[in-house]
Design an enzyme around this catalytic site. Structure first.
Site, PDB file in Angstrom:
ATOM      1  N   SER A  25       0.844  -1.196   0.000  1.00 14.80           N
ATOM      2  CA  SER A  25       0.000   0.000   0.000  1.00 14.80           C
ATOM      3  C   SER A  25       0.877   1.242   0.000  1.00 14.80           C
ATOM      4  O   SER A  25       2.097   1.151  -0.008  1.00 14.80           O
ATOM      5  CB  SER A  25      -0.898   0.009   1.226  1.00 14.80           C
ATOM      6  OG  SER A  25      -0.114   0.242   2.382  1.00 14.80           O
ATOM      7  N   LYS A  26       0.227   2.399   0.032  1.00 17.37           N
ATOM      8  CA  LYS A  26       0.980   3.672   0.026  1.00 17.37           C
ATOM      9  C   LYS A  26       1.929   3.735   1.208  1.00 17.37           C
ATOM     10  O   LYS A  26       2.921   4.448   1.184  1.00 17.37           O
ATOM     11  CB  LYS A  26       0.044   4.891   0.076  1.00 17.37           C
ATOM     12  CG  LYS A  26      -1.269   4.732  -0.664  1.00 17.37           C
ATOM     13  CD  LYS A  26      -2.358   4.153   0.235  1.00 17.37           C
ATOM     14  CE  LYS A  26      -3.064   3.005  -0.478  1.00 17.37           C
ATOM     15  NZ  LYS A  26      -3.753   2.049   0.394  1.00 17.37           N
ATOM     16  N   ARG A  27       1.592   3.019   2.261  1.00 18.51           N
ATOM     17  CA  ARG A  27       2.453   2.998   3.436  1.00 18.51           C
ATOM     18  C   ARG A  27       3.868   2.558   3.100  1.00 18.51           C
ATOM     19  O   ARG A  27       4.821   2.894   3.782  1.00 18.51           O
ATOM     20  CB  ARG A  27       1.881   2.057   4.494  1.00 18.51           C
ATOM     21  CG  ARG A  27       0.869   2.691   5.436  1.00 18.51           C
ATOM     22  CD  ARG A  27       0.428   1.723   6.514  1.00 18.51           C
ATOM     23  NE  ARG A  27       1.465   0.809   6.929  1.00 18.51           N
ATOM     24  CZ  ARG A  27       1.542  -0.460   6.540  1.00 18.51           C
ATOM     25  NH1 ARG A  27       0.631  -0.959   5.755  1.00 18.51           N
ATOM     26  NH2 ARG A  27       2.520  -1.234   6.935  1.00 18.51           N
ATOM     27  N   HIS A  28       4.001   1.758   2.049  1.00 19.81           N
ATOM     28  CA  HIS A  28       5.312   1.244   1.680  1.00 19.81           C
ATOM     29  C   HIS A  28       6.046   2.179   0.720  1.00 19.81           C
ATOM     30  O   HIS A  28       6.968   1.769   0.038  1.00 19.81           O
ATOM     31  CB  HIS A  28       5.161  -0.121   1.009  1.00 19.81           C
ATOM     32  CG  HIS A  28       4.579  -1.153   1.915  1.00 19.81           C
ATOM     33  ND1 HIS A  28       3.228  -1.416   1.976  1.00 19.81           N
ATOM     34  CD2 HIS A  28       5.165  -1.966   2.814  1.00 19.81           C
ATOM     35  CE1 HIS A  28       3.012  -2.364   2.867  1.00 19.81           C
ATOM     36  NE2 HIS A  28       4.152  -2.715   3.399  1.00 19.81           N
ATOM     37  N   GLY A  29       5.632   3.444   0.679  1.00 17.66           N
ATOM     38  CA  GLY A  29       6.217   4.330  -0.304  1.00 17.66           C
ATOM     39  C   GLY A  29       5.400   4.207  -1.563  1.00 17.66           C
ATOM     40  O   GLY A  29       4.187   4.209  -1.497  1.00 17.66           O
TER      41      GLY A  29
END
Length: 473
Positions: free
Chosen positions: A244-248
């Site tokens: 997800s966006k959490r991973h960049g």
RNA sequence: GCCGCGUUCGUCUAGCGGUUAGGACGCCGCCCUCUCAAGGCGGAGGUCACGGGUUCAAAUCCCGUACGCGGUACCA
């Protein structure tokens, strides 16, 4: 194999993520490999969550990746009559039936099931409603959904990647095909469209595997053979959680913005779950096409290794034709300098960057003189004793003819020898003076590109700086 | 809970009954060298999730267990 027909069917509820991009890529590769058709279908039956701009964004990302489609894009929101006809036919053939339970009644059944610790499955009681009664209640305006009447026999899903799985009779309930407001639901539109479009192979993420038995039941009801399925393992983040966006970056255009080349992303994504069988890793789209097969797709989930992507991207940065590299660099911030000079600078720096952003950043020195100097460099090579050396170098290079890296290097080496120094004693402070940093392409090649005036100016300015305020750094 | 899928170096993977378990990224070292990359060479790193079978022989076949993931909607 007779020409297969495959489709990529994103729903425009977000931009194209790498998982979707990989699904699109595999479908595309498969179609191209076997001379089939790659069809694009937009699954926008959920009007609340679908947005037109997102469709455009997805199409744009696909083009950027080089994944061209042969038919479509088709929009499910525009194919209402097709679904209505199919629904009427299933109803007429007794393969589907109206169910009049209200959402509240269903909720009650669900919580009752939960209370005794079992999964809710619609019991199919509305099947027993006689046709005449069903017609009458529908005509009188009573709300109903259309449910598929699932035959009491096992359902087999043949999956080219995950293998064959058999679902026992009764494993599925009579799921809803059409909402009470008349709008068709996902499973229904997918199968109706797959039949209408003559889809032979369904390549998609494993998150759809639990849907597959529903779909084979639907294909059967629709009187069409089920396609071959190929369910791909998930793509996870570095921590093993869903990407997800959490991973960049997780969206295709984020990688684009980072300066990742489409060829590199394609190559990287292809390797996430598929391998050509030998140890080949770097492949063009064309090579992948010639090597691709469903049999060589692995079933398990894989993690997105950003480091490896960057490595691959660095490889592509070195190898792609110069003209194309220059073209790809244009959207990024580049120094204001002569185009020919810039092209030569790009050739000098390309093997040292892993992304277009890094490359563009390194190119900045061909525009403005460096204003800041790497502290570690000043500490090591910024002592006042370097000043006379740099001045001498500036003079020597000014009179070197021709102004080419080989003669410049001869001059530099000669000067170092005369001063009883090693070349590095000269080159390192000079590099710092010219670039502000300690890592760069070979000094004299840069000097050749920078030119006589710029070189002289920077060397002298830096000499002045370190001579004047040695303790300032 | 129930149903389904998955599990080979840290990561991506090769392997489809007999291999010193191979490659790639990353990491470490050496070479090259004016620095940094690139490139070349070498190294460390895997009791093939665990436990049972089947077999002369299992990472490979079968059955369990654990863990992870997905699904369990009038979402897609």
């Amino acid at each position: 194999m007779t020409a297969p027909r495959v489709r990529f069917a994103p729903s425009p509820t977000g931009s194209l993520h790498v998982g979707g991009a990989r699904t699109a890529l595999y479908n595309w590769l498969f179609a191209r490999r076997h001379g089939g058709a790659f069809i694009l279908r937009i699954e926008d039956t959920d009007v609340e969550r679908s947005r037109r701009e997102l469709t455009d964004q997805i199409l744009h990302a696909m083009r950027w990746l080089g994944l061209d489609w042969d038919e479509g894009p088709f929009f499910q929101s525009e194919r209402g009559s097709l679904y209505r006809e199919a629904a009427d036919r299933l109803l007429a053939e007794d393969k589907a039936y109206r169910a009049f339970e209200t959402p509240e009644e269903l909720d009650a059944m669900k919580s009752a099931a939960k209370a005794i610790g079992s999964a809710f499955r619609y019991d199919g009681s509305a099947r027993a409603i006689p046709r005449e009664e069903s017609d009458r209640r529908a005509a009188s305006g009573e709300k109903f959904v259309l449910r598929l009447s699932i035959p009491n026999e096992p359902l087999v899903v043949n999956d080219a990647v995950q293998g064959r799985t058999e679902f026992p009779a009764g494993a599925l309930d009579d799921f809803v095909l059409v909402r009470s407001d008349g709008r068709p639901l996902y499973h229904f539109t997918v199968c109706v469209d797959d039949v209408a479009m003559g889809i032979t192979h369904v390549i998609r993420g494993v998150d759809h595997l639990p849907n597959a038995p529903k779909h084979v039941a639907l294909f059967r009801a629709l009187g069409a053979p089920a396609p071959v399925f190929a369910h791909l393992g998930m793509i996870l983040g570095a921590d093993g959680k869903k990407l997800s966006k959490r991973h960049g970056a997780a969206g295709v255009e984020e990688f684009q913005a980072q300066g990742v080349l489409p060829d590199a992303l394609d190559n990287f994504l292809a390797l996430l779950g598929w391998s050509p069988g030998d140890d080949k890793e770097r492949m063009t789209l064309l090579e992948m096409v010639s090597l691709f097969s469903l049999e060589r797709i692995g079933p398990s989930a894989s993690r997105f290794d950003h480091e490896k992507l960057l490595w691959l991207n660095g490889q592509y940065l070195q190898e792609i034709p110069a003209a194309r590299l220059v073209e790809m660099l244009k959207p990024f911030h580049l120094p204001n300098c002569d185009a020919v000079l810039l092209d030569r600078a790009i050739m000098l720096h390309r093997s040292r960057a892993r992304t277009l952003v890094e490359l563009a950043h390194a190119l900045a020195i061909y525009g403005d003189d460096p204003r800041v100097f790497e502290p570690a460099g000043l500490k090591k090579f910024g002592g006042p004793e370097a000043a006379p050396l740099l001045r001498a170098l500036a003079e020597r290079l000014s009179v070197t003819e021709p102004f080419s890296h080989s003669t410049l290097e001869e001059s530099g080496r000669a000067l170092a020898a005369e001063k009883g120094r090693k070349l590095g004693d000269l080159a390192q402070p000079a590099r710092l003076a010219l670039t502000g940093v300690l890592a760069s392409p070979p000094l004299f090649e840069m000097i050749e590109v920078l030119g006589k005036e710029t070189t002289r100016r920077r060397l002298l300015a830096f000499a002045d700086l370190i001579a004047r305020e040695p303790e300032a750094h």
